[in-house]
Design a protein around this motif. Structure first.
Motif: not given
Length: 63
Positions: A1-22
């Motif tokens: 599978m090729k990379v299809n998530v970039g920039g702001i989308d990647k940062i937003a996913r990581i932040l939202v995911g981390a907050i939800l897991l915390i």
């Protein structure tokens, strides 16, 4: 599978995911907060299977 998530989308996913897991680990969220693992993984990996199915690419790399 090729990379299809970039920039702001990647940062937003990581932040939202981390907050939800915390919240899930602390026990303050609902059981649905464990869903945060999905955006965290897709943000770190840079690939989203749903984006592939829908033909979406937020990464700046040309095909």
């Amino acid at each position: 599978m090729k990379v299809n998530v970039g920039g702001i989308d990647k940062i937003a996913r990581i932040l939202v995911g981390a907050i939800l897991l915390i919240l899930a680990i602390m026990g303050t969220g609902t059981p649905w907060t464990w869903i945060g693992i999905l955006p965290l993984i897709t943000g770190l990996a840079g690939r989203c299977p749903a984006y592939s199915l829908l033909g979406i690419n937020t990464c700046g790399i040309k095909k």
